[in-house]
Design a protein around this motif. Structure first.
Motif, PDB file in Angstrom:
ATOM      1  N   LEU A 269      -3.286  28.977  25.570  1.00 47.40           N
ATOM      2  CA  LEU A 269      -3.510  27.768  24.768  1.00 47.40           C
ATOM      3  C   LEU A 269      -3.799  26.580  25.671  1.00 47.40           C
ATOM      4  O   LEU A 269      -3.175  26.412  26.718  1.00 47.40           O
ATOM      5  N   ARG A 270      -4.732  25.745  25.247  1.00 51.89           N
ATOM      6  CA  ARG A 270      -5.114  24.574  26.029  1.00 51.89           C
ATOM      7  C   ARG A 270      -4.853  23.260  25.305  1.00 51.89           C
ATOM      8  O   ARG A 270      -4.433  22.285  25.901  1.00 51.89           O
ATOM      9  N   VAL A 271      -5.134  23.229  24.001  1.00 54.41           N
ATOM     10  CA  VAL A 271      -5.072  21.957  23.270  1.00 54.41           C
ATOM     11  C   VAL A 271      -4.626  22.210  21.839  1.00 54.41           C
ATOM     12  O   VAL A 271      -4.968  23.233  21.236  1.00 54.41           O
ATOM     13  N   ALA A 272      -3.855  21.264  21.311  1.00 55.20           N
ATOM     14  CA  ALA A 272      -3.544  21.243  19.877  1.00 55.20           C
ATOM     15  C   ALA A 272      -4.230  20.021  19.270  1.00 55.20           C
ATOM     16  O   ALA A 272      -3.933  18.886  19.652  1.00 55.20           O
ATOM     17  N   TRP A 273      -5.157  20.296  18.368  1.00 60.71           N
ATOM     18  CA  TRP A 273      -5.834  19.214  17.648  1.00 60.71           C
ATOM     19  C   TRP A 273      -5.121  19.065  16.316  1.00 60.71           C
ATOM     20  O   TRP A 273      -5.202  19.914  15.442  1.00 60.71           O
ATOM     21  N   ILE A 274      -4.391  17.971  16.183  1.00 63.31           N
ATOM     22  CA  ILE A 274      -3.551  17.738  15.010  1.00 63.31           C
ATOM     23  C   ILE A 274      -4.228  16.721  14.106  1.00 63.31           C
ATOM     24  O   ILE A 274      -4.542  15.610  14.528  1.00 63.31           O
ATOM     25  N   ARG A 275      -4.462  17.137  12.860  1.00 66.72           N
ATOM     26  CA  ARG A 275      -5.082  16.246  11.880  1.00 66.72           C
ATOM     27  C   ARG A 275      -4.054  15.907  10.808  1.00 66.72           C
ATOM     28  O   ARG A 275      -3.612  16.785  10.057  1.00 66.72           O
ATOM     29  N   VAL A 276      -3.673  14.650  10.779  1.00 64.19           N
ATOM     30  CA  VAL A 276      -2.699  14.183   9.798  1.00 64.19           C
ATOM     31  C   VAL A 276      -3.475  13.612   8.611  1.00 64.19           C
ATOM     32  O   VAL A 276      -4.077  12.541   8.691  1.00 64.19           O
ATOM     33  N   HIS A 277      -3.477  14.357   7.507  1.00 61.63           N
ATOM     34  CA  HIS A 277      -4.179  13.930   6.296  1.00 61.63           C
ATOM     35  C   HIS A 277      -3.212  13.132   5.418  1.00 61.63           C
ATOM     36  O   HIS A 277      -2.059  13.529   5.230  1.00 61.63           O
ATOM     37  N   PHE A 278      -3.709  12.038   4.875  1.00 61.89           N
ATOM     38  CA  PHE A 278      -2.882  11.277   3.934  1.00 61.89           C
ATOM     39  C   PHE A 278      -3.787  10.475   3.015  1.00 61.89           C
ATOM     40  O   PHE A 278      -4.975  10.260   3.296  1.00 61.89           O
ATOM     41  N   PHE A 279      -3.221  10.055   1.892  1.00 56.55           N
ATOM     42  CA  PHE A 279      -3.929   9.188   0.956  1.00 56.55           C
ATOM     43  C   PHE A 279      -3.292   7.804   0.988  1.00 56.55           C
ATOM     44  O   PHE A 279      -2.060   7.674   1.077  1.00 56.55           O
ATOM     45  N   THR A 280      -4.130   6.788   0.928  1.00 60.12           N
ATOM     46  CA  THR A 280      -3.617   5.448   0.675  1.00 60.12           C
ATOM     47  C   THR A 280      -3.885   5.124  -0.791  1.00 60.12           C
ATOM     48  O   THR A 280      -4.931   5.498  -1.339  1.00 60.12           O
ATOM     49  N   TYR A 281      -2.939   4.440  -1.406  1.00 60.55           N
ATOM     50  CA  TYR A 281      -3.052   4.102  -2.816  1.00 60.55           C
ATOM     51  C   TYR A 281      -2.742   2.623  -2.965  1.00 60.55           C
ATOM     52  O   TYR A 281      -1.646   2.172  -2.628  1.00 60.55           O
TER      53      TYR A 281
ATOM     54  N   ARG B  79      -7.452   5.230  -4.697  1.00 62.31           N
ATOM     55  CA  ARG B  79      -6.842   6.331  -3.949  1.00 62.31           C
ATOM     56  C   ARG B  79      -7.852   6.814  -2.910  1.00 62.31           C
ATOM     57  O   ARG B  79      -8.875   7.410  -3.254  1.00 62.31           O
ATOM     58  N   ILE B  80      -7.550   6.566  -1.636  1.00 61.23           N
ATOM     59  CA  ILE B  80      -8.527   6.814  -0.582  1.00 61.23           C
ATOM     60  C   ILE B  80      -7.979   7.829   0.422  1.00 61.23           C
ATOM     61  O   ILE B  80      -6.875   7.650   0.951  1.00 61.23           O
ATOM     62  N   PRO B  81      -8.730   8.912   0.711  1.00 60.06           N
ATOM     63  CA  PRO B  81      -8.270   9.881   1.716  1.00 60.06           C
ATOM     64  C   PRO B  81      -8.486   9.351   3.123  1.00 60.06           C
ATOM     65  O   PRO B  81      -9.496   8.716   3.424  1.00 60.06           O
ATOM     66  N   ARG B  82      -7.542   9.610   4.002  1.00 60.61           N
ATOM     67  CA  ARG B  82      -7.630   9.184   5.395  1.00 60.61           C
ATOM     68  C   ARG B  82      -7.171  10.336   6.292  1.00 60.61           C
ATOM     69  O   ARG B  82      -6.425  11.232   5.861  1.00 60.61           O
ATOM     70  N   VAL B  83      -7.588  10.289   7.564  1.00 58.47           N
ATOM     71  CA  VAL B  83      -7.169  11.289   8.541  1.00 58.47           C
ATOM     72  C   VAL B  83      -6.881  10.593   9.865  1.00 58.47           C
ATOM     73  O   VAL B  83      -7.689   9.795  10.340  1.00 58.47           O
ATOM     74  N   ARG B  84      -5.745  10.894  10.454  1.00 56.83           N
ATOM     75  CA  ARG B  84      -5.425  10.448  11.811  1.00 56.83           C
ATOM     76  C   ARG B  84      -5.547  11.667  12.722  1.00 56.83           C
ATOM     77  O   ARG B  84      -4.851  12.668  12.539  1.00 56.83           O
ATOM     78  N   HIS B  85      -6.457  11.590  13.684  1.00 63.00           N
ATOM     79  CA  HIS B  85      -6.666  12.687  14.627  1.00 63.00           C
ATOM     80  C   HIS B  85      -5.824  12.445  15.885  1.00 63.00           C
ATOM     81  O   HIS B  85      -5.872  11.366  16.472  1.00 63.00           O
ATOM     82  N   VAL B  86      -5.089  13.466  16.281  1.00 63.87           N
ATOM     83  CA  VAL B  86      -4.282  13.399  17.504  1.00 63.87           C
ATOM     84  C   VAL B  86      -4.595  14.636  18.338  1.00 63.87           C
ATOM     85  O   VAL B  86      -4.502  15.765  17.844  1.00 63.87           O
ATOM     86  N   ILE B  87      -4.978  14.423  19.591  1.00 61.00           N
ATOM     87  CA  ILE B  87      -5.276  15.517  20.502  1.00 61.00           C
ATOM     88  C   ILE B  87      -4.137  15.603  21.522  1.00 61.00           C
ATOM     89  O   ILE B  87      -3.849  14.627  22.220  1.00 61.00           O
TER      90      ILE B  87
ATOM     91  N   VAL C 103       0.862  -1.173   0.000  1.00 63.88           N
ATOM     92  CA  VAL C 103       0.000   0.000   0.000  1.00 63.88           C
ATOM     93  C   VAL C 103       0.901   1.227   0.000  1.00 63.88           C
ATOM     94  O   VAL C 103       1.860   1.312   0.772  1.00 63.88           O
ATOM     95  N   MET C 104       0.595   2.197  -0.847  1.00 64.58           N
ATOM     96  CA  MET C 104       1.432   3.375  -0.984  1.00 64.58           C
ATOM     97  C   MET C 104       0.822   4.585  -0.284  1.00 64.58           C
ATOM     98  O   MET C 104      -0.401   4.670  -0.117  1.00 64.58           O
ATOM     99  N   VAL C 105       1.694   5.491   0.129  1.00 64.27           N
ATOM    100  CA  VAL C 105       1.269   6.768   0.696  1.00 64.27           C
ATOM    101  C   VAL C 105       1.849   7.853  -0.214  1.00 64.27           C
ATOM    102  O   VAL C 105       2.986   8.286  -0.042  1.00 64.27           O
ATOM    103  N   PRO C 106       1.061   8.297  -1.199  1.00 60.05           N
ATOM    104  CA  PRO C 106       1.591   9.287  -2.152  1.00 60.05           C
ATOM    105  C   PRO C 106       1.599  10.718  -1.620  1.00 60.05           C
ATOM    106  O   PRO C 106       2.387  11.539  -2.095  1.00 60.05           O
ATOM    107  N   GLU C 107       0.716  11.010  -0.647  1.00 60.99           N
ATOM    108  CA  GLU C 107       0.633  12.370  -0.117  1.00 60.99           C
ATOM    109  C   GLU C 107       0.346  12.333   1.374  1.00 60.99           C
ATOM    110  O   GLU C 107      -0.357  11.450   1.856  1.00 60.99           O
TER     111      GLU C 107
END
Length: 393
Positions: free
Chosen positions: A135-147, A152-160, A68-72
């Motif tokens: 500041l209280r929280v950083a909501w980090i959204r890691v966007h990536f595509f699986t290929y 080609r499918i968009p995915r998001v990993r949410h990290v608080i 499985v590839m991660v192009p972006e």
């Protein structure tokens, strides 16, 4: 004509069998089954005008045999604060750390093939401003595509990631309750990077004495276990889209995504069966049968807006194995413990508790909901029984 018709029927039959075989093998394939872990995060720099968050994450290919590839990949940062964010800037970088990786100075991500071995990456988030204390929280959204096989499918990993950490001494507002005194314990915003035992050791033990009891809300525990899902990650099916209209508007199952969360846990057949039997039972004056048949999670799911920001954007499931958590807390801290679901309607449900505790005692101590249902950020409550109070029957 008879022979030609027979041949045609046979050909059609073979084609249908081939198509069915292709469909079966397709459904058994894992497709783009790639996971990005939440990782380990540290505040490498914690200065009044500059924070540097560093996360170590891993791509894991769960297909075993397929590539499985991660192009972006790119990162989006949302800050939560008690004040204006004017003048505060963020900058995020994704740095490949897998074997033979060559990080580029321009930050460009070169498409990567994830095979059987994990592919580690590093994410750096730099926050700058004249004063970052609000500041209280950083909501980090890691966007990536699986290929891969499924396209080609968009995915998001949410990290608080929390950015402020109260002192145990900040929790000092003891309140009287029936047969006990209770102390709401203020913590940092709990995330899936936290461990419930470590939270008790850090915030509760400095305020505790022998014989005290610690309770943790079921939603904060579920969050620490990573049991929350963003609606964008859900694909409501036929059952969820139609059945959700038949629940009360205040139910967490009254939306397609909320109900789909339950279906993903227990399956559509069980949900349909539970609803059908529950509807018949309700006609005969027996409400609540649906929740008995659909399982404990049906009662515990909190839909969007059901908890404090940023989790108000997520669907939070019920906790997993709460009794194991209770037993671990007792074993490692010496405090009797319970996992509870409490609200402002004077409803107290005990999901798990140490053997020496009774439901009636916990209900009396927590009936006024000392933890609160708003933004108090006191997910843990310390209970101190008054002398001569019986905890067991």
């Amino acid at each position: 004509m008879g022979i030609i018709a027979s041949i045609a029927i046979a050909v059609v039959g073979v084609v249908i069998l081939l198509l069915l075989a292709l469909e079966v093998q397709y459904r058994r394939r894992p497709g783009n089954k790639l996971e990005l872990t939440a990782g380990n995060w540290q505040l490498e720099v914690y200065e009044p005008q500059r924070y540097l968050l560093v996360g170590e994450l891993e791509f894991r290919n769960l297909t075993q045999r397929l590539e499985v590839m991660v192009p972006e990949i790119w990162v989006e940062v949302k800050l939560l604060s008690t004040d204006s964010l004017k003048g505060i800037t963020t900058d995020a970088q994704v740095i490949p750390r897998y074997k033979d990786a060559e990080p580029r100075a321009d930050g460009y991500w070169e498409g990567h093939i994830v095979k059987r071995e994990v592919s580690p990456i590093e994410i750096q988030v730099e926050i700058q401003g004249a004063d970052l204390s609000a500041l209280r929280v950083a909501w980090i959204r890691v966007h990536f595509f699986t290929y891969g096989p499924q396209g080609r499918i968009p995915r998001v990993r949410h990290v608080i990631v929390p950015l402020v950490f109260p002192s145990p001494a900040d929790s000092k507002n003891w309140r009287p309750a029936t047969n006990a005194d209770v102390l709401p314990i203020r913590t940092h915003l709990l995330t899936h990077l936290d461990n419930p035992v470590e939270v008790v050791q850090r915030y509760v033990l400095p305020n505790a004495q022998p014989g005290d009891i610690v309770t943790i809300g079921e939603t904060p525990l579920a969050v620490m276990q990573g049991r929350f899902r963003h609606p964008s990650d859900l694909k409501p099916g036929w059952v969820a889209r139609r059945l959700c209209y038949l629940f009360m508007p205040t139910s967490s199952l009254a939306t397609a995504c909320g109900l789909q969360t339950l279906i993903d846990l227990v399956g559509p057949v069980r949900v349909l069966f539970a609803f059908g039997v529950g509807a018949i039972a309700k006609v005969f004056g027996k409400p609540g049968v649906f929740y008995q048949l659909a399982g404990e999670q049906a009662r515990l799911i909190d839909d969007v807006t059901g908890t404090i920001p940023p989790y108000d954007q997520f669907i939070v499931l019920g906790p997993q194995n709460p009794q194991q958590v209770v037993d671990q807390i007792k074993r490692e801290t010496g405090l009797a413990a319970a996992i509870v679901d409490v609200n402002d309607l004077r409803a107290v449900k005990v999901l798990a508790a140490s053997p020496e505790l009774t439901t009636s005692f916990l209900q009396q101590a927590l009936i006024k909901n000392p933890a609160g249902n708003a933004s108090e950020q006191t997910p843990v409550v310390l209970i101190r029984p008054v002398k001569s109070t019986k905890l067991v029957t």
